[in-house]
Enzyme design. Structure first.
Site, PDB file in Angstrom:
ATOM      1  CG  HIS A  23      10.311  36.115  32.556  1.00  0.00           C
ATOM      2  ND1 HIS A  23       9.537  34.990  32.628  1.00  0.00           N
ATOM      3  CD2 HIS A  23      11.367  35.784  31.775  1.00  0.00           C
ATOM      4  CE1 HIS A  23      10.091  34.020  31.916  1.00  0.00           C
ATOM      5  NE2 HIS A  23      11.202  34.473  31.393  1.00  0.00           N
ATOM      6  CE  LYS A  47      14.243  24.510  13.182  1.00  0.00           C
ATOM      7  NZ  LYS A  47      15.501  24.049  13.697  1.00  0.00           N
ATOM      8  NE  ARG A 102      17.906  32.637  33.721  1.00  0.00           N
ATOM      9  CZ  ARG A 102      17.298  31.661  33.096  1.00  0.00           C
ATOM     10  NH1 ARG A 102      16.275  31.073  33.651  1.00  0.00           N
ATOM     11  NH2 ARG A 102      17.705  31.262  31.911  1.00  0.00           N
ATOM     12  CB  SER A 140       9.152  29.425  31.507  1.00  0.00           C
ATOM     13  OG  SER A 140       9.256  30.815  31.565  1.00  0.00           O
TER      14      SER A 140
HETATM   15  N1  COA Z   1      14.200  35.003  34.717  1.00  0.00           N
HETATM   16  C1  COA Z   1      13.645  33.802  34.618  1.00  0.00           C
HETATM   17  N2  COA Z   1      13.742  33.020  33.543  1.00  0.00           N
HETATM   18  C2  COA Z   1      14.431  33.498  32.508  1.00  0.00           C
HETATM   19  C3  COA Z   1      15.029  34.739  32.525  1.00  0.00           C
HETATM   20  C4  COA Z   1      14.896  35.511  33.691  1.00  0.00           C
HETATM   21  N3  COA Z   1      15.454  36.704  33.795  1.00  0.00           N
HETATM   22  N4  COA Z   1      15.654  34.924  31.352  1.00  0.00           N
HETATM   23  C5  COA Z   1      15.442  33.829  30.637  1.00  0.00           C
HETATM   24  N5  COA Z   1      14.707  32.956  31.326  1.00  0.00           N
HETATM   25  C6  COA Z   1      14.365  31.609  30.927  1.00  0.00           C
HETATM   26  C7  COA Z   1      13.007  31.461  30.379  1.00  0.00           C
HETATM   27  O1  COA Z   1      12.087  31.209  31.408  1.00  0.00           O
HETATM   28  C8  COA Z   1      13.178  30.255  29.490  1.00  0.00           C
HETATM   29  O2  COA Z   1      13.180  29.108  30.314  1.00  0.00           O
HETATM   30  P1  COA Z   1      12.835  27.674  29.793  1.00  0.00           P
HETATM   31  O3  COA Z   1      13.580  27.473  28.513  1.00  0.00           O
HETATM   32  O4  COA Z   1      13.287  26.829  30.915  1.00  0.00           O
HETATM   33  O5  COA Z   1      11.354  27.660  29.603  1.00  0.00           O
HETATM   34  C9  COA Z   1      14.589  30.404  28.943  1.00  0.00           C
HETATM   35  O6  COA Z   1      15.253  31.212  29.884  1.00  0.00           O
HETATM   36  C10 COA Z   1      14.639  30.980  27.573  1.00  0.00           C
HETATM   37  O7  COA Z   1      13.846  32.131  27.570  1.00  0.00           O
HETATM   38  P2  COA Z   1      13.032  32.633  26.335  1.00  0.00           P
HETATM   39  O8  COA Z   1      11.991  33.536  26.786  1.00  0.00           O
HETATM   40  O9  COA Z   1      12.626  31.537  25.447  1.00  0.00           O
HETATM   41  O10 COA Z   1      14.108  33.582  25.725  1.00  0.00           O
HETATM   42  P3  COA Z   1      15.311  33.353  24.778  1.00  0.00           P
HETATM   43  O11 COA Z   1      16.484  33.969  25.443  1.00  0.00           O
HETATM   44  O12 COA Z   1      15.438  31.954  24.299  1.00  0.00           O
HETATM   45  O13 COA Z   1      14.932  34.307  23.544  1.00  0.00           O
HETATM   46  C11 COA Z   1      13.573  35.379  21.972  1.00  0.00           C
HETATM   47  C12 COA Z   1      13.649  34.338  23.051  1.00  0.00           C
HETATM   48  C13 COA Z   1      12.147  35.584  21.613  1.00  0.00           C
HETATM   49  C14 COA Z   1      14.151  36.697  22.457  1.00  0.00           C
HETATM   50  C15 COA Z   1      14.458  34.905  20.777  1.00  0.00           C
HETATM   51  O14 COA Z   1      14.176  33.549  20.511  1.00  0.00           O
HETATM   52  C16 COA Z   1      14.190  35.712  19.558  1.00  0.00           C
HETATM   53  O15 COA Z   1      14.750  36.780  19.403  1.00  0.00           O
HETATM   54  N6  COA Z   1      13.300  35.197  18.668  1.00  0.00           N
HETATM   55  C17 COA Z   1      12.881  35.878  17.477  1.00  0.00           C
HETATM   56  C18 COA Z   1      13.550  35.319  16.224  1.00  0.00           C
HETATM   57  C19 COA Z   1      14.896  35.951  16.060  1.00  0.00           C
HETATM   58  O16 COA Z   1      15.054  37.164  15.969  1.00  0.00           O
HETATM   59  N7  COA Z   1      15.910  35.091  16.021  1.00  0.00           N
HETATM   60  C20 COA Z   1      17.268  35.518  15.983  1.00  0.00           C
HETATM   61  C21 COA Z   1      17.700  35.830  17.401  1.00  0.00           C
HETATM   62  S1  COA Z   1      19.432  35.881  17.532  1.00  0.00           S
END
Ligand code: COA
Length: 174
Positions: A23, A47, A102, A140
């Site tokens: 990150h 949820k 990634r 993570s």
């Molecule tokens: N380096 C290391 N790990 C990374 C990474 C990077 N560059 N990019 C993503 N990851 C990993 C995270 O560590 C996490 O790992 P885990 O699931 O093993 O713990 C996983 O990828 C998911 O990351 P997360 O931070 O949960 O991001 P996400 O891509 O799932 O998106 C939000 C999270 C907050 C951006 C998204 O859920 C969101 O926009 N939520 C708000 C509600 C919303 O608007 N919903 C509609 C969205 S379309």
């Protein structure tokens, strides 16, 4: 074509449970590309009550401490958010979202999110940076699992986070 408005302010969103070197790499890259970066930390309450291991306040604080330690401070702020990411971007006046890719496995999921976000707010760009190869395998949940099982995690997370993981899960085996 209407007048082009350059993107100056981007959001790097995530759950950051906890922030990893992967990150941090994405945040640093976003800051190299844009003058203003907001790291947006999602409340992400599951949820069925299965939410993140660290509270929203703890995750925000770990990121702030990590950025201070890494001297990535100027032009970067860290804010919590709840609700839709696109609403949050609109609220703070950000013109884009930067995420790290990634591997191919990230691509399909990210494309789906970018597509949905475009439908919600077509004016907000989705921008992707290729993660550094050395952090390609970091996530993570891997970090949490290793810490829980008593492994050293210093090669995956900044020292601020390493300390918090040891407080939570105990010291690693020698
Ligand atoms: N380096 C290391 N790990 C990374 C990474 C990077 N560059 N990019 C993503 N990851 C990993 C995270 O560590 C996490 O790992 P885990 O699931 O093993 O713990 C996983 O990828 C998911 O990351 P997360 O931070 O949960 O991001 P996400 O891509 O799932 O998106 C939000 C999270 C907050 C951006 C998204 O859920 C969101 O926009 N939520 C708000 C509600 C919303 O608007 N919903 C509609 C969205 S379309």
């Amino acid at each position: 074509m209407s007048e082009l408005k350059l993107v100056q302010h981007v959001v790097v969103p995530g759950t950051f449970d906890p922030i990893t070197y992967g990150h941090l790499d994405v945040i640093a890259r976003a800051r190299r590309l844009f003058p203003q970066v907001t790291v947006a930390v999602a409340a992400s309450v599951g949820k069925n009550g299965t939410g993140p291991v660290f509270s929203l306040d703890e995750r925000v604080q770990m990121i702030r401490d990590t950025l201070a330690e890494s001297q990535i401070v100027e032009g970067v702020e860290v804010l919590p958010f709840t609700g839709l990411l696109m609403d949050f971007c609109q609220e703070i006046g950000a013109g884009g979202v930067v995420k790290g890719l990634r591997a191919m496995t990230d691509f399909e999921y990210e494309l789906q999110q970018a597509d949905l976000n475009y439908r919600l707010r077509p004016g907000i760009e989705s921008i992707f940076v290729m993660g550094s190869p050395e952090f390609g395998y970091v996530s993570s949940s891997i970090v949490r699992e290793l810490a829980y099982l008593g492994s050293d995690v210093s090669f995956l997370v900044p020292s601020v986070v390493e300390r918090r993981l040891h407080e939570r899960f105990g010291e690693p085996r020698k």
